[in-house]
Motif scaffolding. Structure first.
Motif, PDB file in Angstrom:
ATOM      1  N   TYR A   1      27.900  88.080  -4.591  1.00 22.75           N
ATOM      2  CA  TYR A   1      28.548  88.282  -3.298  1.00 22.75           C
ATOM      3  C   TYR A   1      27.586  89.134  -2.482  1.00 22.75           C
ATOM      4  O   TYR A   1      27.150  90.191  -2.949  1.00 22.75           O
ATOM      5  CB  TYR A   1      29.877  89.015  -3.507  1.00 22.75           C
ATOM      6  CG  TYR A   1      30.732  89.133  -2.274  1.00 22.75           C
ATOM      7  CD1 TYR A   1      31.747  88.222  -2.018  1.00 22.75           C
ATOM      8  CD2 TYR A   1      30.534  90.170  -1.368  1.00 22.75           C
ATOM      9  CE1 TYR A   1      32.540  88.338  -0.890  1.00 22.75           C
ATOM     10  CE2 TYR A   1      31.321  90.291  -0.242  1.00 22.75           C
ATOM     11  CZ  TYR A   1      32.321  89.374  -0.006  1.00 22.75           C
ATOM     12  OH  TYR A   1      33.104  89.488   1.111  1.00 22.75           O
ATOM     13  N   ASN A   2      27.250  88.676  -1.305  1.00 26.50           N
ATOM     14  CA  ASN A   2      26.323  89.411  -0.448  1.00 26.50           C
ATOM     15  C   ASN A   2      24.997  89.675  -1.169  1.00 26.50           C
ATOM     16  O   ASN A   2      24.455  90.767  -1.123  1.00 26.50           O
ATOM     17  CB  ASN A   2      26.950  90.722   0.039  1.00 26.50           C
ATOM     18  CG  ASN A   2      26.176  91.343   1.177  1.00 26.50           C
ATOM     19  OD1 ASN A   2      25.676  90.646   2.048  1.00 26.50           O
ATOM     20  ND2 ASN A   2      26.068  92.663   1.173  1.00 26.50           N
ATOM     21  N   TYR A   3      24.502  88.663  -1.881  1.00 32.17           N
ATOM     22  CA  TYR A   3      23.222  88.712  -2.595  1.00 32.17           C
ATOM     23  C   TYR A   3      23.199  89.712  -3.753  1.00 32.17           C
ATOM     24  O   TYR A   3      22.131  90.047  -4.250  1.00 32.17           O
ATOM     25  CB  TYR A   3      22.059  89.013  -1.631  1.00 32.17           C
ATOM     26  CG  TYR A   3      21.995  88.054  -0.479  1.00 32.17           C
ATOM     27  CD1 TYR A   3      21.497  86.772  -0.653  1.00 32.17           C
ATOM     28  CD2 TYR A   3      22.468  88.417   0.772  1.00 32.17           C
ATOM     29  CE1 TYR A   3      21.445  85.875   0.398  1.00 32.17           C
ATOM     30  CE2 TYR A   3      22.424  87.527   1.836  1.00 32.17           C
ATOM     31  CZ  TYR A   3      21.909  86.266   1.645  1.00 32.17           C
ATOM     32  OH  TYR A   3      21.868  85.374   2.689  1.00 32.17           O
TER      33      TYR A   3
ATOM     34  N   GLN B   1      31.195  93.997  -1.732  1.00 36.36           N
ATOM     35  CA  GLN B   1      32.006  93.824  -0.520  1.00 36.36           C
ATOM     36  C   GLN B   1      31.776  94.971   0.451  1.00 36.36           C
ATOM     37  O   GLN B   1      31.726  94.763   1.658  1.00 36.36           O
ATOM     38  CB  GLN B   1      33.488  93.718  -0.880  1.00 36.36           C
ATOM     39  CG  GLN B   1      33.848  92.407  -1.534  1.00 36.36           C
ATOM     40  CD  GLN B   1      35.286  92.351  -2.000  1.00 36.36           C
ATOM     41  OE1 GLN B   1      35.796  93.308  -2.586  1.00 36.36           O
ATOM     42  NE2 GLN B   1      35.932  91.236  -1.764  1.00 36.36           N
TER      43      GLN B   1
ATOM     44  N   VAL C   1      28.399  94.766   2.806  1.00 39.00           N
ATOM     45  CA  VAL C   1      28.187  93.723   3.819  1.00 39.00           C
ATOM     46  C   VAL C   1      27.972  94.348   5.194  1.00 39.00           C
ATOM     47  O   VAL C   1      28.710  95.231   5.601  1.00 39.00           O
ATOM     48  CB  VAL C   1      29.388  92.747   3.877  1.00 39.00           C
ATOM     49  CG1 VAL C   1      29.219  91.746   5.009  1.00 39.00           C
ATOM     50  CG2 VAL C   1      29.554  92.031   2.552  1.00 39.00           C
TER      51      VAL C   1
ATOM     52  N   LYS D   1      29.423  87.883   8.261  1.00 40.30           N
ATOM     53  CA  LYS D   1      29.200  86.725   7.389  1.00 40.30           C
ATOM     54  C   LYS D   1      28.431  87.181   6.155  1.00 40.30           C
ATOM     55  O   LYS D   1      27.632  88.107   6.222  1.00 40.30           O
ATOM     56  CB  LYS D   1      28.373  85.648   8.093  1.00 40.30           C
ATOM     57  CG  LYS D   1      29.097  84.945   9.199  1.00 40.30           C
ATOM     58  CD  LYS D   1      28.231  83.850   9.773  1.00 40.30           C
ATOM     59  CE  LYS D   1      28.961  83.156  10.918  1.00 40.30           C
ATOM     60  NZ  LYS D   1      28.146  82.083  11.488  1.00 40.30           N
ATOM     61  N   THR D   2      28.673  86.507   5.059  1.00 40.23           N
ATOM     62  CA  THR D   2      27.903  86.781   3.853  1.00 40.23           C
ATOM     63  C   THR D   2      27.884  85.554   2.954  1.00 40.23           C
ATOM     64  O   THR D   2      28.672  84.632   3.136  1.00 40.23           O
ATOM     65  CB  THR D   2      28.440  88.006   3.094  1.00 40.23           C
ATOM     66  OG1 THR D   2      27.466  88.408   2.127  1.00 40.23           O
ATOM     67  CG2 THR D   2      29.761  87.719   2.413  1.00 40.23           C
ATOM     68  N   GLU D   3      26.993  85.582   1.973  1.00 43.61           N
ATOM     69  CA  GLU D   3      26.863  84.481   1.039  1.00 43.61           C
ATOM     70  C   GLU D   3      27.604  84.810  -0.257  1.00 43.61           C
ATOM     71  O   GLU D   3      27.531  85.926  -0.758  1.00 43.61           O
ATOM     72  CB  GLU D   3      25.388  84.241   0.723  1.00 43.61           C
ATOM     73  CG  GLU D   3      25.169  83.089  -0.241  1.00 43.61           C
ATOM     74  CD  GLU D   3      23.728  82.987  -0.696  1.00 43.61           C
ATOM     75  OE1 GLU D   3      23.046  82.070  -0.226  1.00 43.61           O
ATOM     76  OE2 GLU D   3      23.315  83.824  -1.505  1.00 43.61           O
TER      77      GLU D   3
ATOM     78  N   TRP E   1      28.795  80.132   2.551  1.00 41.50           N
ATOM     79  CA  TRP E   1      28.749  81.185   3.572  1.00 41.50           C
ATOM     80  C   TRP E   1      30.175  81.415   4.046  1.00 41.50           C
ATOM     81  O   TRP E   1      30.876  80.458   4.379  1.00 41.50           O
ATOM     82  CB  TRP E   1      27.860  80.769   4.737  1.00 41.50           C
ATOM     83  CG  TRP E   1      26.422  80.976   4.409  1.00 41.50           C
ATOM     84  CD1 TRP E   1      25.574  80.055   3.890  1.00 41.50           C
ATOM     85  CD2 TRP E   1      25.695  82.184   4.534  1.00 41.50           C
ATOM     86  NE1 TRP E   1      24.337  80.625   3.683  1.00 41.50           N
ATOM     87  CE2 TRP E   1      24.386  81.934   4.073  1.00 41.50           C
ATOM     88  CE3 TRP E   1      26.010  83.464   4.973  1.00 41.50           C
ATOM     89  CZ2 TRP E   1      23.401  82.922   4.051  1.00 41.50           C
ATOM     90  CZ3 TRP E   1      25.022  84.434   4.955  1.00 41.50           C
ATOM     91  CH2 TRP E   1      23.741  84.161   4.500  1.00 41.50           C
TER      92      TRP E   1
ATOM     93  N   LYS F   1      36.311  93.953   5.271  1.00 43.73           N
ATOM     94  CA  LYS F   1      35.425  94.519   4.254  1.00 43.73           C
ATOM     95  C   LYS F   1      36.185  95.355   3.283  1.00 43.73           C
ATOM     96  O   LYS F   1      37.073  96.041   3.576  1.00 43.73           O
ATOM     97  CB  LYS F   1      34.344  95.368   4.901  1.00 43.73           C
ATOM     98  CG  LYS F   1      33.267  94.532   5.509  1.00 43.73           C
ATOM     99  CD  LYS F   1      32.118  95.414   5.773  1.00 43.73           C
ATOM    100  CE  LYS F   1      31.305  94.980   6.918  1.00 43.73           C
ATOM    101  NZ  LYS F   1      30.261  95.863   7.250  1.00 43.73           N
TER     102      LYS F   1
END
Length: 93
Positions: free
Chosen positions: A49-51, A64, A67, A71-73, A86, A93
């Motif tokens: 989550y979020n790299y 989490q 971030v 947007k996040t991956e 995405w 958050k």
């Protein structure tokens, strides 16, 4: 987020999801119509989550919080393969 999740921690869960190892966050249930239902399904495994790798619930919580932006991956394991999604956070958050 609209999903019930837990640490993937047993050989049975590993086998049921097709994972190569005991790691990640197992999606137990997704609420219909929720934001999570747009990108998660029951029995998905959240790998990052979020790299950031998510090997347990604490990792997911920290990712989490990290971030920046809206947007996040998210990388999930579904149907024997990794899938990148995405997602838009809408200030959650």
């Amino acid at each position: 987020m609209g999903a019930k999740v837990k640490n993937l921690k047993t050989l049975g869960e590993q086998s049921a999801t097709g994972m190569d190892d005991i790691r990640g966050i197992l999606v137990v249930e997704v609420t219909a119509g929720s934001d999570a239902s747009k990108f998660l399904q029951a029995n998905d495994v959240i790998l990052s989550y979020n790299y950031r790798k998510t090997n347990n619930l604490n990792d997911l919580s920290e990712a989490q919080k990290s971030v920046i932006g809206d947007k996040t991956e998210v990388v999930i394991f579904r149907n024997q393969k990794e899938v990148k999604k995405w997602i838009e956070l809408k200030g959650e958050k």
